[in-house]
Design a protein around this motif. Structure first.
Motif, mmCIF file in Angstrom:
data_model
loop_
_atom_site.group_PDB
_atom_site.id
_atom_site.type_symbol
_atom_site.label_atom_id
_atom_site.label_comp_id
_atom_site.label_asym_id
_atom_site.label_seq_id
_atom_site.Cartn_x
_atom_site.Cartn_y
_atom_site.Cartn_z
ATOM 1 N N GLU A 124 0.685 -1.237 -0.256
ATOM 2 C CA GLU A 124 -0.067 0.201 0.167
ATOM 3 C C GLU A 124 0.874 1.215 -0.003
ATOM 4 O O GLU A 124 0.558 2.255 -0.594
ATOM 5 N N TRP A 125 1.966 1.371 0.870
ATOM 6 C CA TRP A 125 3.075 2.289 0.819
ATOM 7 C C TRP A 125 3.567 2.449 -0.570
ATOM 8 O O TRP A 125 3.847 3.672 -1.053
ATOM 9 N N ARG A 126 3.738 1.460 -1.383
ATOM 10 C CA ARG A 126 4.211 1.512 -2.779
ATOM 11 C C ARG A 126 3.337 2.222 -3.636
ATOM 12 O O ARG A 126 3.735 3.131 -4.764
ATOM 13 N N LEU A 127 2.071 1.731 -3.606
ATOM 14 C CA LEU A 127 1.052 2.483 -4.337
ATOM 15 C C LEU A 127 0.970 3.892 -4.157
ATOM 16 O O LEU A 127 0.849 4.550 -5.026
ATOM 17 N N LEU A 128 1.150 4.494 -3.215
ATOM 18 C CA LEU A 128 1.322 5.883 -2.629
ATOM 19 C C LEU A 128 2.775 6.505 -3.439
ATOM 20 O O LEU A 128 2.720 7.657 -4.025
ATOM 21 N N GLY A 129 3.689 5.906 -3.178
ATOM 22 C CA GLY A 129 4.850 6.350 -3.760
ATOM 23 C C GLY A 129 5.136 6.304 -4.958
ATOM 24 O O GLY A 129 5.604 7.189 -5.725
ATOM 25 N N PHE A 130 4.672 5.283 -5.907
ATOM 26 C CA PHE A 130 4.852 5.327 -7.222
ATOM 27 C C PHE A 130 3.245 5.784 -8.008
ATOM 28 O O PHE A 130 3.244 5.443 -8.983
ATOM 29 N N TYR A 131 2.679 6.300 -7.118
ATOM 30 C CA TYR A 131 1.334 6.920 -7.869
ATOM 31 C C TYR A 131 1.825 8.023 -8.934
ATOM 32 O O TYR A 131 2.735 8.695 -8.599
ATOM 33 N N GLY A 132 1.148 8.158 -10.023
ATOM 34 C CA GLY A 132 1.421 9.254 -10.758
ATOM 35 C C GLY A 132 0.940 10.786 -10.340
ATOM 36 O O GLY A 132 0.083 11.384 -10.990
ATOM 37 N N TRP A 133 1.780 11.224 -9.420
ATOM 38 C CA TRP A 133 1.222 12.493 -8.882
ATOM 39 C C TRP A 133 1.353 13.575 -9.960
ATOM 40 O O TRP A 133 0.495 14.543 -9.670
ATOM 41 N N GLU A 134 2.234 13.649 -10.746
ATOM 42 C CA GLU A 134 2.542 14.405 -11.975
ATOM 43 C C GLU A 134 1.133 14.670 -12.752
ATOM 44 O O GLU A 134 0.949 15.555 -13.412
ATOM 45 N N THR A 135 0.224 13.463 -12.921
ATOM 46 C CA THR A 135 -0.934 13.397 -13.411
ATOM 47 C C THR A 135 -2.024 13.541 -12.697
ATOM 48 O O THR A 135 -3.275 13.132 -13.084
ATOM 49 N N ASP A 136 -2.064 13.585 -11.420
ATOM 50 C CA ASP A 136 -3.098 13.650 -10.454
ATOM 51 C C ASP A 136 -4.312 14.722 -10.756
ATOM 52 O O ASP A 136 -5.203 14.301 -10.447
ATOM 53 N N GLU A 137 -3.894 15.752 -11.317
ATOM 54 C CA GLU A 137 -4.912 16.644 -11.595
ATOM 55 C C GLU A 137 -5.889 16.843 -10.302
ATOM 56 O O GLU A 137 -6.984 17.227 -10.619
ATOM 57 N N GLN A 138 -5.345 16.988 -9.159
ATOM 58 C CA GLN A 138 -5.919 17.465 -7.907
ATOM 59 C C GLN A 138 -7.267 16.269 -7.625
ATOM 60 O O GLN A 138 -8.080 16.797 -6.848
ATOM 61 N N GLN A 139 -7.163 14.988 -8.091
ATOM 62 C CA GLN A 139 -7.981 13.875 -7.841
ATOM 63 C C GLN A 139 -7.667 13.633 -6.597
ATOM 64 O O GLN A 139 -8.680 13.001 -5.637
ATOM 65 N N LEU A 140 -6.415 13.653 -5.818
ATOM 66 C CA LEU A 140 -6.398 13.111 -4.499
ATOM 67 C C LEU A 140 -6.137 14.395 -3.693
ATOM 68 O O LEU A 140 -6.641 14.330 -2.240
ATOM 69 N N LEU A 141 -5.499 15.306 -4.146
ATOM 70 C CA LEU A 141 -5.049 16.290 -3.216
ATOM 71 C C LEU A 141 -4.976 17.761 -3.970
ATOM 72 O O LEU A 141 -4.660 17.759 -5.271
ATOM 73 N N PRO A 142 -5.418 18.785 -3.488
ATOM 74 C CA PRO A 142 -5.207 20.015 -3.923
ATOM 75 C C PRO A 142 -3.603 20.244 -4.328
ATOM 76 O O PRO A 142 -2.729 19.972 -3.323
ATOM 77 N N ALA A 143 -3.123 20.997 -5.442
ATOM 78 C CA ALA A 143 -1.712 21.039 -5.607
ATOM 79 C C ALA A 143 -0.981 21.863 -4.616
ATOM 80 O O ALA A 143 -0.038 21.286 -4.182
#
Length: 521
Positions: free
Chosen positions: A171-190
């Motif tokens: 589960e930590w790896r899913l967060l670490g290797f999430y595509g943060w650059e393409t998140d488009e604020q789906q998980l978090l505000p920039a």
């Protein structure tokens, strides 16, 4: 990976017969590889999700475009891997060509902007995770397999992590290797991303070392945009750089974010920065020589070396001082070798554009121009290379050459979204380099509005942003009677375009009507 949103990054028709230079486009879905299914409208997507639910399979959605270098990199390194092709039997593979009829509407539906974007959905249609297209192919495969085996949305994983709940290493790896650059604020505000990643890095310590390091590096690097970081982190970064295994595991972060990391941890020139730069250069040399990495990734490491060598030069200095002669020689040699040796058309689009860019960053403009010109005839998207030639000329102060290349790139561009993007780039170049040329500006803007009239997706996502860019330039343009008259004609033309839109498409009508609704004083 450098995304191509307008920026990317990171458009590309996902052709899957990866062994030929002129493979069929995405919608053909031919060849012995992945059974991609093309989506050009909501009905297509809905049909594939019904299929996925019936077959109890996840959905992997790919969004890209023909010209996009990192998209072509995925074709050349991930989509043709035997393990990816075999793994694809476990999911419904859906490809969206950014120039498809309804692609930009689909982009708005799934909140995707940068090319490429890879999203994994559950059979029920819930988003599980966005894959890190910037990582090397082997790492992306591992993350894909994690997402497939977990089936748990990364949003829920993040919520548990922020609530202090215990996560397992995967589960930590899913967060670490999430595509943060393409998140488009789906998980978090920039605005919250850097601080949250730092918190996650601290919380993940002891669960998975590579993940904790990756989250920390991202929180310090591009996500924080080079803002000063806690200097106590400097030994940690140096430890990563001097450990070959750790540097390899964090390859994409180190190569893409090298200047941001250095500036964050050593804000001022001095002994600390000098020592860090030496460690960084040694690590990047190893990555540049690592044949287990793709050629584009190795060139990215070389470009990072160049970026660090010019770290104290003005950002847009066309002739940066202080780049070692040996490094310039390496840039020439590796760029030339790549041009000679690469034969696959997709790899060429990724590698040649990267090589030309790093040559320009090194101030080797003639070599960069010569490389791009030599590649034009062999590129499946020569208009992208023409845009690079225009950028090279602009940075050197060659205004007429720049405008000639930007205009030719627009004329040769293909696909509705791509043509609007390339046209808006040409109009922007005219405003910057030849603002007094009213007839030429009017002609280019009028052509762009005519293109929009033919494209039902023109007022969505990337296409809408292209038109907004032109509208914002025109809004402050009327400084003379001739410009005022041209503006009035263009507004009349655009009003006609808006009047022909489907009245039931409120989103498109609102976007169109708002483009030239008001003018700046």
């Amino acid at each position: 990976m450098k995304l191509y949103p307008a920026f990317s990054s990171l458009a590309l028709a996902l052709a899957l017969a990866l062994t030929a230079l002129t493979s069929p486009p995405l919608h053909a879905s031919t060849g012995p590889g992945v059974a991609w299914q093309a989506a050009a409208a909501d009905a297509d997507i809905d049909r594939y999700f019904v299929q996925a639910k019936a077959e109890k399979k996840p959905v992997l959605l790919y969004w890209g475009a023909k010209w996009c270098p990192p998209c072509n990199q995925l074709k050349a390194t991930l989509f043709n891997r035997a393990d990816f092709i075999e793994q694809s039997k476990a999911f419904v593979a859906v490809g969206i060509d950014g120039d498809g009829p309804g692609a930009q509407k689909l982009g708005a539906r799934f909140k995707v902007r940068g090319y490429p974007t890879l999203i994994l959905f559950s059979p029920a249609g819930n988003e599980i995770t966005r894959l890190p297209g910037e990582a090397d192919a082997a790492q992306v495969m591992k993350v894909l397999q994690l997402g497939l085996s977990s089936g748990r949305p990364v949003k829920a994983v993040l919520a548990d992590a922020r609530a202090g709940k215990k996560l397992n290493a995967n589960e930590w790896r899913l967060l670490g290797f999430y595509g943060w650059e393409t998140d488009e604020q789906q998980l978090l505000p920039a605005t919250e991303r850097a601080a949250t990643l730092a918190q996650l890095a601290k919380a993940s310590e002891g669960a998975d070392a590579d993940t904790a390091t990756r989250l920390w590096l991202k929180s310090v690097g591009s996500m924080a945009e080079g803002k000063p970081a806690d200097p106590a982190g400097l030994p940690r970064l140096r430890a990563v750089l001097t450990d070959a295994a750790q540097a390899h595991a964090q390859m994409d972060v180190l190569t893409n974010e090298a200047p941001d990391l250095v500036k964050a941890l050593t804000p001022q020139p001095g002994d600390a920065r000098t020592a860090l730069l030496a460690d960084f250069d040694a690590a990047l040399k190893r990555l540049n020589a690592d044949t287990s990495l793709s050629r584009a990734d190795r060139l990215n490491a070389l470009q990072a070396r160049i970026d660090l060598a010019r770290i104290d030069a003005p950002k847009d200095d066309p002739q940066p001082k202080g780049i070692p002669a040996a490094l310039l020689a390496e840039a020439r040699e590796q760029a030339g070798r790549a041009n000679r040796e690469v034969t696959d058309g997709y790899e060429r689009q990724a590698v040649v554009t990267e090589a030309a860019h790093l040559l320009g960053r090194a101030g080797l403009w003639k070599e960069s121009d010569d490389l791009l010109k030599s590649a034009l005839a062999r590129s499946h998207s020569p208009y992208y290379l023409m845009s690079q030639l225009g950028g090279n000329a602009r940075k050197q102060g060659k205004k007429q050459d720049a405008l000639r290349w930007y205009e030719e790139a627009f004329n040769k561009s293909e696909g509705p979204a791509t043509r609007l993007q390339w046209g808006s780039n040409y109009v922007a170049a005219l405003f910057e380099l030849s603002p007094e040329d009213t007839p030429r500006i009017e002609k280019a803007a009028a052509q762009l509005f005519a293109e929009a009239e033919k494209d039902p997706g023109a007022f969505y996502e990337r296409s809408e942003r292209s038109l907004k860019k032109v509208a914002s330039l025109l809004a402050g343009w009327s400084q003379s009677p001739a410009q005022t008259a041209a503006y009035t004609r263009l507004k009349t033309q655009l009003d006609g375009v808006c009047g022909k839109l489907d009245p039931s498409d409120a989103k498109a009508k609102s976007a169109c009507d708002g483009l030239l609704k008001t003018k700046k004083a």
